[in-house]
Design a protein around this motif. Structure first.
Motif, short mmCIF file in Angstrom:
data_model
loop_
_atom_site.label_atom_id
_atom_site.label_comp_id
_atom_site.label_asym_id
_atom_site.label_seq_id
_atom_site.Cartn_x
_atom_site.Cartn_y
_atom_site.Cartn_z
N GLU A 87 0.83 -1.21 0.00
CA GLU A 87 0.00 0.00 0.00
C GLU A 87 0.87 1.26 0.00
O GLU A 87 0.57 2.22 -0.71
CB GLU A 87 -0.95 0.00 1.20
CG GLU A 87 -2.06 -1.02 1.10
CD GLU A 87 -2.94 -0.81 -0.12
OE1 GLU A 87 -3.45 0.31 -0.30
OE2 GLU A 87 -3.10 -1.76 -0.90
N LEU A 88 1.93 1.26 0.78
CA LEU A 88 2.83 2.41 0.83
C LEU A 88 3.46 2.66 -0.54
O LEU A 88 3.51 3.80 -1.00
CB LEU A 88 3.92 2.18 1.88
CG LEU A 88 4.91 3.31 2.09
CD1 LEU A 88 4.21 4.55 2.63
CD2 LEU A 88 6.01 2.87 3.04
N LYS A 90 2.27 1.72 -3.51
CA LYS A 90 1.22 2.17 -4.45
C LYS A 90 0.89 3.64 -4.22
O LYS A 90 0.70 4.39 -5.18
CB LYS A 90 -0.03 1.29 -4.30
CG LYS A 90 0.17 -0.12 -4.83
CD LYS A 90 -1.04 -0.98 -4.52
CE LYS A 90 -0.80 -2.43 -4.88
NZ LYS A 90 -1.92 -3.30 -4.50
N ASN A 91 0.83 4.06 -2.95
CA ASN A 91 0.53 5.46 -2.65
C ASN A 91 1.67 6.38 -3.09
O ASN A 91 1.42 7.49 -3.56
CB ASN A 91 0.25 5.63 -1.15
CG ASN A 91 -1.08 5.02 -0.75
OD1 ASN A 91 -1.97 4.87 -1.58
ND2 ASN A 91 -1.20 4.65 0.51
N LYS A 92 2.91 5.92 -2.94
CA LYS A 92 4.06 6.71 -3.42
C LYS A 92 3.99 6.90 -4.92
O LYS A 92 4.27 7.97 -5.44
CB LYS A 92 5.38 6.00 -3.07
CG LYS A 92 5.92 6.30 -1.70
CD LYS A 92 7.37 5.92 -1.62
CE LYS A 92 7.58 4.72 -0.78
NZ LYS A 92 8.97 4.31 -0.63
N LYS A 94 1.31 6.83 -6.83
CA LYS A 94 0.19 7.71 -7.18
C LYS A 94 0.56 9.17 -7.00
O LYS A 94 0.19 10.01 -7.81
CB LYS A 94 -1.03 7.39 -6.30
CG LYS A 94 -1.77 6.16 -6.69
CD LYS A 94 -2.96 5.96 -5.75
CE LYS A 94 -3.65 4.63 -6.00
NZ LYS A 94 -4.73 4.40 -5.04
N SER A 95 1.29 9.48 -5.93
CA SER A 95 1.63 10.87 -5.64
C SER A 95 2.81 11.38 -6.46
O SER A 95 3.06 12.58 -6.50
CB SER A 95 1.91 11.04 -4.16
OG SER A 95 3.05 10.32 -3.77
#
Length: 96
Positions: A87-88, A90-92, A94-95
């Motif tokens: 999750e970390l 994937k979030n990196k 995306k941002s």
């Protein structure tokens, strides 16, 4: 055909790309499995993926050799990502 309990390695996949996607899907992957697919440098691939920002958990342990069906005599590299690590990452992405 061996059942490696991993996604199918396609000829269009790069080795780094295959390992990355396999880890992001939540699979554990080890040196013995990789060798059966023609990937002989899992250590190097994991190091490269870590440089690209992936937090990958690595263990050295005995595993079942998929060819012979027996536990390996020596420890081999096993790599995986926890749910939180995935999750970390994937979030990196995306941002970015």
């Amino acid at each position: 055909m061996l059942n490696l309990k991993l996604p199918t390695f396609k000829s269009s996949d790069t080795q780094n790309g295959y390992v990355r996607e396999t880890l992001l899907l939540g699979y554990k992957i080890n040196t013995c499995q990789c060798r059966c697919m023609g990937i002989y440098n899992l250590h190097s691939i994991i190091s490269e993926l870590k440089k690209q920002g992936m937090d990958i958990t690595r263990n050295c342990k005995k595993v079942v050799d998929p060819i012979r069906g027996v536990i390996t005599k020596h420890n081999v590299l096993e790599a995986y990502m926890t749910f939180d690590q995935r999750e970390l990452y994937k979030n990196k992405k995306k941002s970015a």
